[in-house]
Design a protein around this motif. Structure first.
Motif, PDB file in Angstrom:
ATOM      1  N   SER A 135       0.825  -1.202   0.000  1.00  0.00           N
ATOM      2  CA  SER A 135       0.000   0.000   0.000  1.00  0.00           C
ATOM      3  C   SER A 135       0.858   1.250   0.000  1.00  0.00           C
ATOM      4  N   HIS A 136       0.226   2.374   0.334  1.00  0.00           N
ATOM      5  CA  HIS A 136       0.954   3.636   0.412  1.00  0.00           C
ATOM      6  C   HIS A 136       2.030   3.615   1.488  1.00  0.00           C
ATOM      7  N   TYR A 137       1.992   2.603   2.352  1.00  0.00           N
ATOM      8  CA  TYR A 137       3.027   2.499   3.386  1.00  0.00           C
ATOM      9  C   TYR A 137       4.371   2.029   2.820  1.00  0.00           C
ATOM     10  N   GLU A 138       4.385   1.570   1.582  1.00  0.00           N
ATOM     11  CA  GLU A 138       5.668   1.303   0.927  1.00  0.00           C
ATOM     12  C   GLU A 138       6.533   2.566   0.888  1.00  0.00           C
ATOM     13  N   GLU A 139       5.852   3.736   0.900  1.00  0.00           N
ATOM     14  CA  GLU A 139       6.565   5.006   0.785  1.00  0.00           C
ATOM     15  C   GLU A 139       7.328   5.384   2.046  1.00  0.00           C
ATOM     16  N   VAL A 140       7.066   4.659   3.154  1.00  0.00           N
ATOM     17  CA  VAL A 140       7.843   4.892   4.380  1.00  0.00           C
ATOM     18  C   VAL A 140       8.507   3.594   4.842  1.00  0.00           C
ATOM     19  N   LEU A 141       8.501   2.586   3.974  1.00  0.00           N
ATOM     20  CA  LEU A 141       9.143   1.307   4.292  1.00  0.00           C
ATOM     21  C   LEU A 141      10.268   1.039   3.295  1.00  0.00           C
ATOM     22  N   VAL A 142       9.912   0.549   2.096  1.00  0.00           N
ATOM     23  CA  VAL A 142      10.924   0.263   1.084  1.00  0.00           C
ATOM     24  C   VAL A 142      11.714   1.518   0.728  1.00  0.00           C
ATOM     25  N   VAL A 143      10.998   2.616   0.567  1.00  0.00           N
ATOM     26  CA  VAL A 143      11.683   3.867   0.192  1.00  0.00           C
ATOM     27  C   VAL A 143      12.614   4.324   1.304  1.00  0.00           C
ATOM     28  N   ARG A 144      12.256   4.045   2.543  1.00  0.00           N
ATOM     29  CA  ARG A 144      13.115   4.437   3.665  1.00  0.00           C
ATOM     30  C   ARG A 144      14.345   3.533   3.769  1.00  0.00           C
ATOM     31  N   VAL A 145      14.148   2.241   3.568  1.00  0.00           N
ATOM     32  CA  VAL A 145      15.274   1.301   3.629  1.00  0.00           C
ATOM     33  C   VAL A 145      16.207   1.490   2.431  1.00  0.00           C
ATOM     34  N   HIS A 146      15.625   1.920   1.304  1.00  0.00           N
ATOM     35  CA  HIS A 146      16.416   2.165   0.084  1.00  0.00           C
ATOM     36  C   HIS A 146      16.253   3.627  -0.323  1.00  0.00           C
ATOM     37  N   PRO A 147      17.037   4.527   0.240  1.00  0.00           N
ATOM     38  CA  PRO A 147      16.886   5.966  -0.019  1.00  0.00           C
ATOM     39  C   PRO A 147      17.043   6.348  -1.485  1.00  0.00           C
ATOM     40  N   GLU A 148      17.684   5.490  -2.278  1.00  0.00           N
ATOM     41  CA  GLU A 148      17.835   5.799  -3.703  1.00  0.00           C
ATOM     42  C   GLU A 148      16.475   5.918  -4.385  1.00  0.00           C
ATOM     43  N   ASN A 149      15.460   5.209  -3.838  1.00  0.00           N
ATOM     44  CA  ASN A 149      14.106   5.329  -4.391  1.00  0.00           C
ATOM     45  C   ASN A 149      13.515   6.706  -4.152  1.00  0.00           C
TER      46      ASN A 149
END
Length: 337
Positions: A135-149
């Motif tokens: 969900s929209h929580y990918e934006e504070v999970l995957v994106v946070r773990v991988h700042p390049e995103n």
């Protein structure tokens, strides 16, 4: 009976709920292997079957009322059981009333919009249950773990500062408050899987040829960031479990129990909404009575004028007879010397 059932479900899901303002520390605060004292899988499967029947009933009411919508957000690490949860929990509902959306790597078009744009496009309509598989929580999970995103999202430099995650938590909370204020209830489920259970499931995907397609070397690379994800999940749960859209942490090491919990939380939400079938006007009831009389006159000779009404009356008669017989047997048993 309905009130008792609602109370039992509320009591069952209460330990899974993340209280607003709670500081969550995974896995200390939530045990992935918890099963609420249900010792046998068959007992859990039977409870799940009852929960699915309950969901089917409430989903029909939700669709008929056409006032509220429900959004289910599913988050988990790889092999957490999201697909199986959707397949089993929603097996009894009308497919026309359910929409499932999955979110993978954003497209170029999606990157040209704000980060919530692609999620808002997939929101359910009134009367529907919408499911976000991730969900929209990918934006504070995957994106946070991988700042390049984050850099790929074309944000202005000032919007990529150290406060970006706190700001996104606030924006997501505000967005969800906006949705709930407009009649869309949000059910947020985090399938909490242990590292060892993930290892076992990965091996099964490799060992069983029919499951090879579900495995990717990228899954193992993400597993190497396990601790980073645990911190990201903990901070997300702490910051975004609100009164209007709380998180529920689902013990996911046992698939049958995870599905039971997911069904219970969704049922709890629908019971709280309490959708009702629309009431027709007196004029419509009068018209229905006239149509019924016309249809009854068309019944073949020897057939009941209204087969459904006849079957209901027969069922009520049998139930009354059975109750009277049981009462008589009980009385005779009591009077025996």
């Amino acid at each position: 009976m309905a009130d008792e059932r609602a109370e039992r479900i509320a009591e069952f899901v209460s330990p899974l709920r993340v209280g607003p303002g709670t500081e969550v520390r995974l896995p200390e605060d939530f045990d992935p292997a918890h099963k609420a004292g249900i010792s046998k899988k068959k007992d859990g499967v039977e409870l799940l079957r009852s929960g699915i029947e309950l969901l089917a009933d409430y989903q029909r009411r939700l669709a008929a009322q056409d006032v509220y919508g429900v959004l289910v957000c599913l988050q988990a690490l790889d092999a957490g059981g999201k697909d199986g949860t959707i397949r089993h929990v929603m097996s009894g509902v009308n497919p026309q009333g359910v929409r499932v959306a999955g979110f993978k790597v954003p497209s170029q078009e999606e990157l040209d919009h704000d980060y919530l744009w692609r999620y808002s496009r997939e929101l359910p309509r009134r009367g529907e249950i919408g499911i976000f598989n991730r969900s929209h929580y990918e934006e504070v999970l995957v994106v946070r773990v991988h700042p390049e995103n984050l850099r790929r999202q074309k944000l202005p430099l000032a919007a990529r500062g150290p406060d970006v995650w706190e700001r996104r938590y606030r924006e997501i909370n505000d967005w969800e408050r906006y949705l709930t204020d407009n009649g869309f209830r949000i059910v947020k489920l985090f399938l909490n899987l242990s590292k060892e259970e993930q290892r076992v499931r990965f091996l099964k995907r490799i060992d069983v040829p029919e499951r090879n397609w579900k495995f990717s070397p990228a899954d193992v690379r993400e597993r190497a960031r396990w601790d980073d994800y645990q911190r990201a999940f903990s901070q997300m749960l702490s910051a975004t479990s609100t009164e209007w859209a709380p998180w529920y942490v689902i013990p996911a090491d046992r698939k049958w129990f995870a599905r039971l919990c997911a069904a219970a939380v969704l049922a709890h939400t629908l019971i709280d909404i309490d959708p009702q079938y629309p009431q027709v006007s007196d004029q419509t009831r009068h018209e229905l009575a006239e149509v019924r009389r016309d249809l009854e006159r068309e019944a073949p000779e020897g057939a009941p004028a209204d087969p459904y009404a006849a079957s209901v009356a027969e069922s009520a008669k049998e139930k009354k007879s059975k109750k009277s017989k049981n009462k008589k047997n009980k009385k005779n048993k009591k009077n025996k010397p």
